[in-house]
Design an enzyme around this catalytic site. Sequence first.
Site, PDB file in Angstrom:
ATOM      1  N   GLY A  54     -50.273 -32.754  -0.921  1.00 14.26           N
ATOM      2  CA  GLY A  54     -50.693 -31.367  -0.776  1.00 14.26           C
ATOM      3  C   GLY A  54     -52.198 -31.298  -0.619  1.00 14.26           C
ATOM      4  N   CYS A  81     -49.335 -39.202  -2.996  1.00 11.45           N
ATOM      5  CA  CYS A  81     -50.658 -38.595  -2.760  1.00 11.45           C
ATOM      6  C   CYS A  81     -50.969 -37.531  -3.825  1.00 11.45           C
ATOM      7  CB  CYS A  81     -50.742 -38.061  -1.337  1.00 11.45           C
ATOM      8  SG  CYS A  81     -52.445 -37.792  -0.830  1.00 11.45           S
ATOM      9  N   TYR A  82     -50.974 -36.243  -3.476  1.00 19.51           N
ATOM     10  CA  TYR A  82     -51.227 -35.236  -4.510  1.00 19.51           C
ATOM     11  C   TYR A  82     -50.231 -35.402  -5.653  1.00 19.51           C
ATOM     12  CZ  TYR A  82     -52.142 -30.855  -6.893  1.00 19.51           C
ATOM     13  OH  TYR A  82     -52.471 -29.937  -7.863  1.00 19.51           O
ATOM     14  N   HIS A 171     -49.098 -42.263   2.341  1.00 18.60           N
ATOM     15  CA  HIS A 171     -47.941 -41.455   2.727  1.00 18.60           C
ATOM     16  C   HIS A 171     -46.821 -42.336   3.282  1.00 18.60           C
ATOM     17  CE1 HIS A 171     -49.479 -37.373   2.147  1.00 18.60           C
ATOM     18  NE2 HIS A 171     -50.657 -37.963   2.311  1.00 18.60           N
ATOM     19  N   GLU A 173     -43.884 -41.432   3.943  1.00 21.55           N
ATOM     20  CA  GLU A 173     -42.949 -40.648   4.754  1.00 21.55           C
ATOM     21  C   GLU A 173     -43.319 -40.611   6.232  1.00 21.55           C
ATOM     22  OE1 GLU A 173     -45.231 -39.627   2.692  1.00 21.55           O
ATOM     23  OE2 GLU A 173     -45.783 -37.519   2.877  1.00 21.55           O
ATOM     24  N   SER A 225     -25.567 -20.904  23.906  1.00 20.05           N
ATOM     25  CA  SER A 225     -26.637 -20.998  24.905  1.00 20.05           C
ATOM     26  C   SER A 225     -26.456 -22.219  25.784  1.00 20.05           C
ATOM     27  CB  SER A 225     -27.979 -21.107  24.188  1.00 20.05           C
ATOM     28  OG  SER A 225     -28.065 -22.365  23.536  1.00 20.05           O
ATOM     29  N   GLY A 226     -25.577 -23.132  25.361  1.00 20.22           N
ATOM     30  CA  GLY A 226     -25.443 -24.386  26.083  1.00 20.22           C
ATOM     31  C   GLY A 226     -26.311 -25.462  25.463  1.00 20.22           C
ATOM     32  N   GLY A 227     -27.174 -25.070  24.529  1.00 17.15           N
ATOM     33  CA  GLY A 227     -28.020 -26.034  23.825  1.00 17.15           C
ATOM     34  C   GLY A 227     -27.214 -26.745  22.736  1.00 17.15           C
ATOM     35  N   VAL A 228     -27.847 -27.733  22.107  1.00 16.65           N
ATOM     36  CA  VAL A 228     -27.151 -28.565  21.135  1.00 16.65           C
ATOM     37  C   VAL A 228     -26.669 -27.755  19.925  1.00 16.65           C
ATOM     38  CG1 VAL A 228     -27.400 -30.551  19.599  1.00 16.65           C
ATOM     39  CG2 VAL A 228     -28.576 -30.533  21.794  1.00 16.65           C
ATOM     40  N   ASP A 229     -27.568 -26.954  19.338  1.00 13.41           N
ATOM     41  CA  ASP A 229     -27.228 -26.310  18.065  1.00 13.41           C
ATOM     42  C   ASP A 229     -26.064 -25.334  18.207  1.00 13.41           C
ATOM     43  OD1 ASP A 229     -29.418 -27.705  17.275  1.00 13.41           O
ATOM     44  OD2 ASP A 229     -30.775 -26.001  17.408  1.00 13.41           O
ATOM     45  N   SER A 230     -26.134 -24.457  19.213  1.00 15.65           N
ATOM     46  CA  SER A 230     -25.055 -23.467  19.325  1.00 15.65           C
ATOM     47  C   SER A 230     -23.760 -24.147  19.776  1.00 15.65           C
ATOM     48  CB  SER A 230     -25.442 -22.318  20.245  1.00 15.65           C
ATOM     49  OG  SER A 230     -25.616 -22.758  21.570  1.00 15.65           O
ATOM     50  N   LYS A 371     -32.357 -31.227  13.048  1.00 16.31           N
ATOM     51  CA  LYS A 371     -31.788 -31.258  14.392  1.00 16.31           C
ATOM     52  C   LYS A 371     -31.022 -32.557  14.683  1.00 16.31           C
ATOM     53  CE  LYS A 371     -32.299 -29.648  18.863  1.00 16.31           C
ATOM     54  NZ  LYS A 371     -32.248 -28.223  19.089  1.00 16.31           N
TER      55      LYS A 371
END
Length: 515
Positions: A54, A81-82, A171, A173, A225-230, A371
């Site tokens: 942070g 870190c923090y 870090h 991560e 929408s044709g996208g991955v998520d929907s 995602k």
Amino acid sequence: MSNRVLIVDFGSQVTQLIARRVREAGFYSEIIPYNADPARFNDFGAAAVILSGGPASVLDDEAPTIPASVHASDLPMLGICYGQQALMHETGGTVSRGETHEFGRADVRVTEDCALFDGLWEKGGDYPVWMSHGDKVTALASGWRVVAASEGAPFAVVENPGQRRYAVQFHPEVHHTPDGAGLIRNFLTRVAGLTPDWSMAAFRDEAIAAIREQVGDKRVICGLSGGVDSSVAAVLIHEAIGDRLTCIFVDHGLLRKNEAEDVVTLFRDTYNIPLVHVDASDTFLGALDGICDPETKRKTIGGLFIDVFEAEAKKIEGASFLAQGTLYPDVIESVSVTGGPSVTIKSHHNVGGLPDRMNLELVEPFRLLFKDEVRALGREMGMLHSLVGRHPFPGPGLAIRIPGEITAERADILREADAIYIEEIRKAGLYDEIWQAFAVLLPVKTVGVMGDGRSYESVCGLRAVTSVDGMTADVYPFEPAFLGRVATRIVNEVRGINRVVYDITTKPPGTIEWE
Ligand code: XMP
């Protein structure tokens, strides 16, 4: 769910990456801000805790502190870190203000064996890590010892194995710490003794049960929408409630080549999901007539999208729920330790206003997923790689890839150029290496020579970036021969374009889209 990992957020820019690494290691994790309601830390039922980095200093008045119940627990803990400084400061060690800020790559020398290093780092070895800190620990609390040090951080890794507490100044991560994911995995498996149990197969069953429970015998509509998520959301919800799901696909006329046909064929014929296809291209293109400003384009499309969607949704009798592909990064509460306001760079288009207007309840099966986990879920459900591996596509579509005025003709020109570019990328086997690639049609005409004649046509820009989450991006380094091939094809095959340029701007300072 057992083996839950709590990430206490102190406001680092990269806290989300800790959650990513923990999920990748096979454990469910959630991020909770350090100053959240104390009950949430108890209710979470953590099996291990990671304290994030942070921007604050533990030496400041009102510095963020470790939540009391976490502090008092005997849970295995990793401070980053923090998080390391807070852990030391609050247990009797000393943290001092750094005279200089140590930022970037550093090497740590391993001085003692440590459970975090098992199978990764050996005593006496030097290993690269990513540092970003001002303050540093200068004396340890009792029970702690140093196990690795760097030039700028003599307490780079410290441990208190009796209490199962570990802390690192760097870090782990971020990608720039090559063994960082392994260090986090060792913390969870070797220190905390947890067995990985987070998989998309398990998530699928739980999500289906949760959707059935929430929806009961009511109906759900899903904006496709044709996208991955929907797409993955539609298939998952269909698996849960069958034909009580209806998808609405609004074609705003600014989709990629063949996209509308592909979506309709796939969902109606392959998945047998009830689908309403609204071809509203004329309405959208009419509304966009004469609009050049990017934000006005977005607002026009967003507003109209809601109107068209609402009108269709009202025709579906008895619909009580609206499905949305909201992802975890959209719902993580941001901690503003410094309290500064954030600037709107672009107002992303979504259907946020709909549920209230239509009095619909939300079904958001991916609220806790990243995602790439949605992609993994799609694969788990047997969905085609060409669908789940698709590059992201913005809600306003080609409208924000045609700077200046949008016409049906310009949209057609761009669609052709974009299709050639993507086809060549796929042919070269590069599609999956690239995070997002697309063509842009510029409102600039230049002179060329075609055969014996003079041409005076538009310029096409090509963009391809690598990225993890779209927040930052690097330019994809194509071979010149590849770009040459694409340029030749576009100029030869697409009427209206006589020059092709490649965008070599990183984000920041550029953005991925041109508008
Ligand atoms: P930028 O251009 O902001 O893009 O660097 C980052 C990511 O967001 C997508 N993008 C949008 N997506 N509505 C969307 O749904 C929008 O208005 C919008 N603008 C940008 C962009 O394609 C990239 O993946």
